[in-house]
Write an enzyme that holds these catalytic residues in place. Structure first.
Site, PDB file in Angstrom:
ATOM      1  N   SER A 220       0.791  -1.109  -0.279  1.00  0.00           N
ATOM      2  CA  SER A 220       0.096   0.080  -0.022  1.00  0.00           C
ATOM      3  C   SER A 220       0.725   1.282   0.095  1.00  0.00           C
ATOM      4  O   SER A 220       1.712   1.392   0.892  1.00  0.00           O
ATOM      5  CB  SER A 220      -0.815  -0.030   1.046  1.00  0.00           C
ATOM      6  OG  SER A 220      -1.521   1.100   1.419  1.00  0.00           O
ATOM      7  N   GLY A 222      -0.380   4.415  -0.070  1.00  0.00           N
ATOM      8  CA  GLY A 222      -1.398   5.445   0.439  1.00  0.00           C
ATOM      9  C   GLY A 222      -1.803   6.109  -0.645  1.00  0.00           C
ATOM     10  O   GLY A 222      -2.523   5.607  -1.600  1.00  0.00           O
ATOM     11  N   ALA A 223      -1.847   7.507  -0.833  1.00  0.00           N
ATOM     12  CA  ALA A 223      -2.472   8.063  -1.881  1.00  0.00           C
ATOM     13  C   ALA A 223      -1.864   7.922  -3.373  1.00  0.00           C
ATOM     14  O   ALA A 223      -2.535   8.190  -4.363  1.00  0.00           O
ATOM     15  CB  ALA A 223      -2.341   9.733  -1.640  1.00  0.00           C
ATOM     16  N   GLY A 225      -1.323   4.822  -4.374  1.00  0.00           N
ATOM     17  CA  GLY A 225      -1.853   3.607  -4.965  1.00  0.00           C
ATOM     18  C   GLY A 225      -1.278   2.430  -4.548  1.00  0.00           C
ATOM     19  O   GLY A 225      -0.852   2.437  -3.231  1.00  0.00           O
ATOM     20  N   GLY A 251      -6.040   0.101   4.898  1.00  0.00           N
ATOM     21  CA  GLY A 251      -5.248  -1.150   4.486  1.00  0.00           C
ATOM     22  C   GLY A 251      -5.894  -2.643   4.882  1.00  0.00           C
ATOM     23  O   GLY A 251      -5.785  -3.541   3.896  1.00  0.00           O
ATOM     24  N   ASP A 252      -6.478  -2.558   6.078  1.00  0.00           N
ATOM     25  CA  ASP A 252      -7.313  -3.836   6.292  1.00  0.00           C
ATOM     26  C   ASP A 252      -8.339  -4.177   5.358  1.00  0.00           C
ATOM     27  O   ASP A 252      -8.800  -5.342   4.990  1.00  0.00           O
ATOM     28  CB  ASP A 252      -7.681  -4.006   7.687  1.00  0.00           C
ATOM     29  CG  ASP A 252      -6.774  -3.264   8.800  1.00  0.00           C
ATOM     30  OD1 ASP A 252      -5.566  -3.741   8.493  1.00  0.00           O
ATOM     31  OD2 ASP A 252      -7.154  -2.805   9.637  1.00  0.00           O
TER      32      ASP A 252
END
Length: 312
Positions: A220, A222-223, A225, A251-252
């Site tokens: 992950s 974040g912003a 992608g 994320g989960d």
């Protein structure tokens, strides 16, 4: 069937405030109370998507009883492992611009007997599971090798394993060859011991985790992608998001979408991105349902933007 293991679950309280001002009396404009912990959140997202799940967690005291009650209220089967200590309570304060301040309690100190009982519970239930998702930080009392032991036991029962943790417990668990690991960009950088400035840096770091034992890496960013790096190839996924309300559990939710969609290949990555994008637009740690998803906003490609600078 997706079985989740959360060694350090929590009771999560989220308050929405106009602004966070130190030393002032703040009046919340909204509040939520949710069962928490990374594996618990994965079970919640899997159940919200209409799939079978079982949540294994050590639960103790009034907070632990409330976590079990809240999960049951969401139609989630729970296999609690009783402990002498109290399940931790966490607090999150959310501001309108998406800024989130979290206070996470350390959690109970598990005894050797409770540690073994938690592993035994996995052995009892893993035989019927397609995936065993091992998620979150380890509470006091569990050695960094604990996740490695869990991965080995789950494989012994024929289940594939997904691991979402960080630090020494991640590095040690790679020796057990988990089928998927899901670090965020900070955890990925920590695992390889250097900063990651671009998407290309993240790809190289993910390949190093694969060389160390991970079957695939769902990273992950974040912003920026998400990445999926596996023996079959490298894919990059992203989605447009109108506004971020809370990133707790995003994320989960991504991991849940990935596993529910089969846990491999570009279609599973697209599901992960869609679930993560939906989650950040919901309050607190609310998990998205199919009605919240917007697959049309998701792009998955093998044309990975290696030179794209990471913003987180």
């Amino acid at each position: 069937m997706i079985l989740t293991v959360t060694p350090n679950p929590s009771l999560d309280r989220t308050y929405e405030v106009p602004a966070l001002e130190r030393g002032e009396v703040l009046r919340a404009t909204g509040e939520r109370m949710d069962p928490g912990g990374k594996g618990v959140n994965v079970s919640r997202a899997v159940a919200a998507a209409g799939h079978r799940t079982l949540a294994i967690a050590p639960l103790g005291g009034a907070p632990g009883a409330l976590v079990a009650e809240l999960l049951a209220g969401q139609g989630i089967d729970v296999a609690p492992v009783p402990i002498g200590g109290h399940t931790r309570s966490n607090i999150a304060v959310a501001e309108p611009d998406g800024t989130l301040t979290k206070i996470n309690a350390p959690g109970p100190n598990l005894t050797p007997g409770e540690s073994e009982a938690l592993l035994a519970a996995v052995g009892t239930h893993a035989a019927g599971a397609d995936w065993v998702a091992c998620c979150g930080s380890l509470p006091r009392g569990l050695a960094p090798t604990w996740y490695a032991d869990l991965v080995t036991r789950a494989h012994g029962h024929g289940s594939r394993t997904a691991l979402d943790t960080s630090g020494p417990s991640l590095l040690v668990a790679l020796r057990g060859r988990p089928d998927v690991v899901k670090p965020n960009v900070r955890e990925l950088a920590e695992a390889v011991g250097r900063p990651l400035a671009t998407v290309g840096d993240a790809v190289k770091a993910a390949e190093e985790l694969r060389a160390a034992g991970a079957g695939a890496v769902l990273a992950s960013l974040g912003a920026d992608g998400q990445l999926l790096v596996s023996a079959s190839g490298v894919w990059y996924g992203n989605a447009s998001v109108a506004s971020v309300r809370s990133d707790v559990g995003a994320g989960d939710a991504s991991l849940a979408g990935f596993l529910a969609a089969g846990g491999e290949g570009p279609a599973a990555l697209a599901a992960a991105v869609a679930h993560g994008a939906a989650a950040v637009q919901l309050p607190g740690s609310q998990m998205p349902t199919p009605a919240h998803l917007n697959p049309a906003a998701v792009t998955v490609t093998t044309d990975v933007p290696l030179d794209r600078a990471l913003t987180e």
